[in-house]
Motif scaffolding. Structure first.
Motif, PDB file in Angstrom:
ATOM      1  N   UNK A 498     -24.307  76.369   6.612  1.00 54.18           N
ATOM      2  CA  UNK A 498     -24.025  77.415   5.770  1.00 54.18           C
ATOM      3  C   UNK A 498     -24.041  77.072   4.294  1.00 54.18           C
ATOM      4  N   UNK A 499     -23.441  76.178   3.846  1.00 58.93           N
ATOM      5  CA  UNK A 499     -23.194  75.515   2.293  1.00 58.93           C
ATOM      6  C   UNK A 499     -24.696  75.221   1.882  1.00 58.93           C
ATOM      7  N   UNK A 500     -25.416  74.785   2.880  1.00 64.19           N
ATOM      8  CA  UNK A 500     -26.898  74.203   2.342  1.00 64.19           C
ATOM      9  C   UNK A 500     -27.913  75.392   2.234  1.00 64.19           C
ATOM     10  N   UNK A 501     -27.673  76.403   2.985  1.00 62.88           N
ATOM     11  CA  UNK A 501     -28.314  77.593   2.947  1.00 62.88           C
ATOM     12  C   UNK A 501     -28.126  78.301   1.674  1.00 62.88           C
ATOM     13  N   UNK A 502     -26.920  78.540   1.337  1.00 56.50           N
ATOM     14  CA  UNK A 502     -26.383  79.187   0.367  1.00 56.50           C
ATOM     15  C   UNK A 502     -26.921  78.351  -1.143  1.00 56.50           C
ATOM     16  N   UNK A 503     -26.770  77.023  -0.972  1.00 55.83           N
ATOM     17  CA  UNK A 503     -27.179  75.985  -2.185  1.00 55.83           C
ATOM     18  C   UNK A 503     -28.641  76.245  -2.442  1.00 55.83           C
ATOM     19  N   UNK A 504     -29.560  76.238  -1.308  1.00 62.17           N
ATOM     20  CA  UNK A 504     -31.017  76.648  -1.446  1.00 62.17           C
ATOM     21  C   UNK A 504     -30.999  77.944  -2.278  1.00 62.17           C
ATOM     22  N   UNK A 505     -30.459  78.937  -1.654  1.00 56.32           N
ATOM     23  CA  UNK A 505     -30.656  80.276  -2.060  1.00 56.32           C
ATOM     24  C   UNK A 505     -30.201  80.381  -3.524  1.00 56.32           C
ATOM     25  N   UNK A 506     -29.182  80.065  -3.902  1.00 55.10           N
ATOM     26  CA  UNK A 506     -28.739  80.095  -5.434  1.00 55.10           C
ATOM     27  C   UNK A 506     -29.590  79.419  -6.164  1.00 55.10           C
ATOM     28  N   UNK A 507     -30.222  78.108  -5.813  1.00 58.28           N
ATOM     29  CA  UNK A 507     -31.149  77.335  -7.046  1.00 58.28           C
ATOM     30  C   UNK A 507     -32.196  78.219  -6.932  1.00 58.28           C
ATOM     31  N   UNK A 508     -32.908  78.603  -5.645  1.00 63.08           N
ATOM     32  CA  UNK A 508     -33.971  79.441  -5.919  1.00 63.08           C
ATOM     33  C   UNK A 508     -33.960  80.724  -6.827  1.00 63.08           C
ATOM     34  N   UNK A 509     -32.715  81.280  -6.868  1.00 63.61           N
ATOM     35  CA  UNK A 509     -32.515  82.594  -7.627  1.00 63.61           C
ATOM     36  C   UNK A 509     -32.313  82.141  -8.924  1.00 63.61           C
ATOM     37  N   UNK A 510     -31.627  80.930  -9.267  1.00 63.06           N
ATOM     38  CA  UNK A 510     -31.499  80.561 -10.457  1.00 63.06           C
ATOM     39  C   UNK A 510     -33.018  80.141 -11.222  1.00 63.06           C
ATOM     40  N   UNK A 511     -33.789  79.622 -10.425  1.00 66.47           N
ATOM     41  CA  UNK A 511     -35.124  79.245 -10.897  1.00 66.47           C
ATOM     42  C   UNK A 511     -36.025  80.530 -11.229  1.00 66.47           C
ATOM     43  N   UNK A 512     -35.750  81.647 -10.329  1.00 66.22           N
ATOM     44  CA  UNK A 512     -36.347  82.610 -10.495  1.00 66.22           C
ATOM     45  C   UNK A 512     -36.182  83.327 -11.670  1.00 66.22           C
ATOM     46  N   UNK A 513     -34.850  83.515 -12.097  1.00 69.18           N
ATOM     47  CA  UNK A 513     -34.443  84.033 -13.458  1.00 69.18           C
ATOM     48  C   UNK A 513     -34.360  83.004 -14.438  1.00 69.18           C
ATOM     49  N   UNK A 514     -35.278  82.315 -14.604  1.00 61.97           N
ATOM     50  CA  UNK A 514     -35.341  81.233 -15.671  1.00 61.97           C
ATOM     51  C   UNK A 514     -34.049  80.371 -15.866  1.00 61.97           C
ATOM     52  N   UNK A 515     -33.338  80.056 -15.023  1.00 59.30           N
ATOM     53  CA  UNK A 515     -31.998  79.622 -15.302  1.00 59.30           C
ATOM     54  C   UNK A 515     -30.940  80.191 -16.167  1.00 59.30           C
ATOM     55  N   UNK A 516     -31.026  81.448 -15.988  1.00 58.20           N
ATOM     56  CA  UNK A 516     -30.144  82.512 -16.849  1.00 58.20           C
ATOM     57  C   UNK A 516     -28.609  82.250 -16.465  1.00 58.20           C
ATOM     58  N   UNK A 517     -28.389  81.801 -15.316  1.00 59.36           N
ATOM     59  CA  UNK A 517     -26.962  81.337 -14.946  1.00 59.36           C
ATOM     60  C   UNK A 517     -26.809  80.376 -14.238  1.00 59.36           C
ATOM     61  N   UNK A 518     -25.483  80.063 -14.235  1.00 56.39           N
ATOM     62  CA  UNK A 518     -25.046  78.675 -13.558  1.00 56.39           C
ATOM     63  C   UNK A 518     -24.276  79.110 -12.259  1.00 56.39           C
ATOM     64  N   UNK A 519     -24.147  78.253 -11.330  1.00 57.49           N
ATOM     65  CA  UNK A 519     -23.197  78.316 -10.319  1.00 57.49           C
ATOM     66  C   UNK A 519     -22.668  77.292  -9.710  1.00 57.49           C
ATOM     67  N   UNK A 520     -21.426  77.278  -9.132  1.00 55.49           N
ATOM     68  CA  UNK A 520     -20.724  76.307  -8.421  1.00 55.49           C
ATOM     69  C   UNK A 520     -20.812  76.653  -7.083  1.00 55.49           C
ATOM     70  N   UNK A 521     -20.765  75.470  -5.954  1.00 58.24           N
ATOM     71  CA  UNK A 521     -20.374  75.700  -4.714  1.00 58.24           C
ATOM     72  C   UNK A 521     -19.565  74.756  -4.336  1.00 58.24           C
ATOM     73  N   UNK A 522     -18.460  75.155  -3.963  1.00 56.40           N
ATOM     74  CA  UNK A 522     -17.312  73.965  -3.542  1.00 56.40           C
ATOM     75  C   UNK A 522     -16.740  74.419  -2.192  1.00 56.40           C
ATOM     76  N   UNK A 523     -16.752  73.193  -1.348  1.00 51.78           N
ATOM     77  CA  UNK A 523     -15.914  73.299   0.133  1.00 51.78           C
ATOM     78  C   UNK A 523     -14.783  72.470   0.210  1.00 51.78           C
ATOM     79  N   UNK A 524     -13.602  73.146   0.383  1.00 47.00           N
ATOM     80  CA  UNK A 524     -12.374  72.300   0.470  1.00 47.00           C
ATOM     81  C   UNK A 524     -12.437  71.119   1.454  1.00 47.00           C
ATOM     82  N   UNK A 525     -11.886  69.964   0.775  1.00 47.02           N
ATOM     83  CA  UNK A 525     -11.894  68.697   1.693  1.00 47.02           C
ATOM     84  C   UNK A 525     -11.090  68.940   2.938  1.00 47.02           C
ATOM     85  N   UNK A 526     -10.324  69.975   3.037  1.00 42.93           N
ATOM     86  CA  UNK A 526      -9.470  70.085   4.064  1.00 42.93           C
ATOM     87  C   UNK A 526     -10.031  70.772   5.105  1.00 42.93           C
ATOM     88  N   UNK A 527     -11.438  71.356   4.894  1.00 44.39           N
ATOM     89  CA  UNK A 527     -12.410  71.788   6.050  1.00 44.39           C
ATOM     90  C   UNK A 527     -13.375  70.686   6.403  1.00 44.39           C
TER      91      UNK A 527
END
Length: 670
Positions: A498-527
């Motif tokens: 799920x995290x990989x899918x969201x990462x690809x999706x966010x990166x594509x959206x970021x490239x699509x909008x000419x890198x007009x936003x930043x994002x962070x994707x964090x998964x707690x180590x306890x999971x």
């Protein structure tokens, strides 16, 4: 309003002065690398205390930001000591408030709130919320004051700070007093008084005795009120609080007025006025003017009464306190009526009525609604009683018919209930199937508009001969499509996927909008991301909304944060952005409202199904950041899921598959 609001604030600003976690940490001798900043912190503490001491002795004649406090702010800013900065700005906000500069007070309290939030100190936050609540009380916005005080109480209870809990309970009592709920306010003051007595907090004892006296005075118990006022005054002498003494003088004067002893009242009211003028608390000065004017009116010295009442009105208009304007104008109307100046008496009577109406208008609306509901209830009850009487009169004639009627009704109800249950079960089964189909459709299809835009962006990169970006975009797009197709037939996938899918999706959206936003994707180590299973594509619609409706309309750089964390036996998924916020987005894009609502509806149904499958708790909360902090911007989406491990998810899927096979066999045999 209760006259002890000013004294309460001294308690609130002093709660963290010496014994908070920061003071203990900085005084520890064994820490390395902290000598300079530790020394600076001690200097700041001493400067704040000197400023308090000097200002308390003559606040009206001093600048709000004196040399001590200015130097303390400079040192704290240099060391980026956010806790001390929060305290300094909170103190400045209080001083502006006591001079009726409520706009400036709110600005400084907002600074204090920002620094307290940055420090993550719940005690500091509670103190700031308490101070903001007092400002709202001063401008007669009691609902907002109550909200701020409840926030403070919640934070105080989390930290188990009994002194802060006592102050919060006292503040809630003040709001109830302002709303004329005197019996309720007494209960809150008694609770706070008991806590102050247990901790031997003389300031708290002084505050609560005075507040109890004010509430008892409103209920007509003058002797009991005087006992509490003089008890409070004694405590204020013990702690040398001039603010507290002035408030007690006013309260005692008011009680003597109620007893019909105006000359005795004047003795205390004039003491209060002199202290209040020295302290610079304009609200208390206005109260003193009104009370002294009322007392002179009672003893027939009309010229003196007129002078003080005019002062009360002028000052009350300046600081915007409606209650004092209403009181003073009512007394002036009475004065001119006694003089036979009927025109002026009428003018001030109208003025008093106008302000009184504006104060009680909202209260009357609620009161009328309550009375109407009571009236309707009583009317229905009377009608039912009348019908019962008629039924009793005809009972002997209708026993047999009623028996048959009841029997038939029971049969009809039973049959109807059975039919309804059968239909309901059928509807639930169909709904269950539809939701599953909708889920699979949602998981198996990405937004066609997004896919079109993604391919268009790839085409643009190719036409511009930007081989690196087009190759990167195409690679990520292919990975995303492969992951989506792979997960489309599964009810659960691993958190890692799920995290990989969201990462690809966010990166594509970021490239699509000419890198007009930043994002962070964090998964707690306890999971354990390889073992923990989640419904696929559950978070993607909210990320899409954050980009399209939150970040896109904002000119400045955007930030989207996606977090997966564990909370006991549950997993919490948070999607936050710094866009325009969900409230502004709904107003600005009504055309897309239906689409967004459908995504949220399907997600809620998926969560409901997950709750039934797993037996765990699920929840979906979407709110504007302004609901948390009025000065923040953006949207927060919080999804609560049970932690489902791989083996249990497989068992649930296998069980559903077996049931599906059994149903198919039954259909074939039929």
């Amino acid at each position: 309003m209760i006259r002890y609001a000013g004294l309460l604030l001294i308690l609130l600003t002093g709660i963290i002065s010496c014994k908070g976690p920061m003071a203990e940490e900085e005084s520890s001798p064994g820490r390395t690398g902290m000598d300079i900043s530790g020394t600076d912190s001690l200097v700041v503490e001493q400067l704040i205390e000197r400023s308090r001491s000097q200002y308390g002795q003559g606040g009206a004649n001093l600048d709000i930001t004196d040399s001590y406090l200015a130097e303390a702010e400079e040192i704290a800013s240099k060391n980026d000591n956010v806790r001390q900065l929060a305290r300094i700005y909170n103190l400045l906000g209080k001083r502006h408030r006591n001079r009726a500069r409520y706009g400036e007070a709110m600005k400084y309290h907002q600074k204090a709130l920002d620094y307290a939030t940055k420090a993550g100190d719940k005690n500091l936050l509670a103190n700031v919320y308490l101070q903001i609540g007092v400002v709202y009380r001063r401008i007669d916005d009691n609902p907002m004051a109550l909200e701020m005080h409840i926030k403070a109480l919640s934070l105080a209870e989390e930290t188990k700070d009994t002194l802060l809990i006592s102050s919060s309970i006292n503040s809630i009592g003040n709001v109830n007093y302002n709303l004329d709920r005197f019996a309720t306010s007494i209960e809150y003051f008694k609770r706070s008084l008991a806590m102050s007595r247990k901790s031997d907090n003389k300031l708290g004892l002084a505050i609560n005795h005075n507040n109890l006296g004010e509430s008892l005075l409103k209920l007509g118990e003058v002797d009991s009120a005087l006992f509490h006022f003089f008890t409070s005054l004694d405590y204020n002498y013990q702690i040398n609080s001039k603010v507290g003494q002035s408030i007690c003088f006013n309260s005692i004067g008011g009680a003597y007025i109620e007893q019909g002893r105006p000359h005795k009242a004047l003795e205390y009211l004039e003491k209060a006025l002199h202290l209040n003028e020295d302290l610079g608390d304009l609200m208390q000065v206005a109260i003193s003017y009104t009370k002294i004017g009322e007392t002179y009116l009672d003893i027939g010295e009309q010229e003196q009464a007129e002078s003080y009442l005019f002062k009360a009105i002028d000052l009350s208009k300046e600081i915007g306190t409606l209650f004092q304007i209403e009181q003073a104008s009512r007394l002036l109307s009475e004065l001119y009526e006694n003089q036979g100046t009927n025109g002026k008496a009428l003018d001030y009577f109208k003025m008093s009525a106008a302000y009184r109406d504006s104060i009680i208008n909202e209260k009357n609306i609620h009161h009328l609604a309550t009375q109407q509901a009571i009236f309707e209830s009583e009317r229905q009850r009377a009608r039912i009683e009348e019908l019962n009487q008629q039924t009793l009169k005809q009972k002997s004639m209708l026993d047999r018919q009623r028996f048959y009627l009841i029997t038939v009704l029971i049969l009809v109800v039973a049959v109807s209930f059975a039919i309804i249950m059968v239909i309901r079960q059928s509807q639930l089964r169909n709904r269950y199937k539809n939701v599953r189909h909708q889920q699979r459709l949602l998981r198996s299809q990405m937004n066609p508009h997004f896919i079109f835009n993604a391919l268009s962006a790839i085409q643009v990169y190719i036409l511009e001969h930007d081989i690196e970006k087009s190759s990167r975009f195409l690679t990520d797009f292919a990975r995303l499509m492969r992951q989506v197709l792979r997960s489309s037939t599964h009810d659960y996938i691993s958190l890692k996927e799920e995290a990989q899918i969201l990462g690809y999706y966010l990166e594509l959206q970021r490239l699509r909008f000419s890198e007009s936003f930043e994002y962070t994707l964090h998964v707690d180590e306890s999971l354990a991301s390889d073992e923990v299973m989640v419904p696929p594509m559950l978070t993607q619609p909210f990320i899409e909304n954050a980009i399209e409706h939150g970040i896109k309309p904002v000119d400045t750089d955007g930030l989207i944060e996606v977090k997966f964390r564990k909370d006991k036996s549950q997993m919490v998924v948070e999607v936050t952005d710094n866009g325009i916020g969900i409230n502004a987005s709904k107003k600005a894009s009504e055309k897309e409202k239906g689409h967004e609502s459908m995504a949220i509806k399907i997600t809620r149904e998926r969560l409901d199904m997950l709750r039934r499958d797993s037996g765990g708790k699920t929840d979906l909360v979407i709110m504007d950041k302004k609901q948390i902090n009025p000065f923040d911007r953006g949207t927060v989406v919080k999804i609560v899921l049970p932690v489902v491990e791989m083996n249990s998810a497989k068992r649930k899927t296998a069980s559903r598959d077996r049931k599906s096979v059994v149903r198919k066999k039954i259909n074939v045999m039929g």
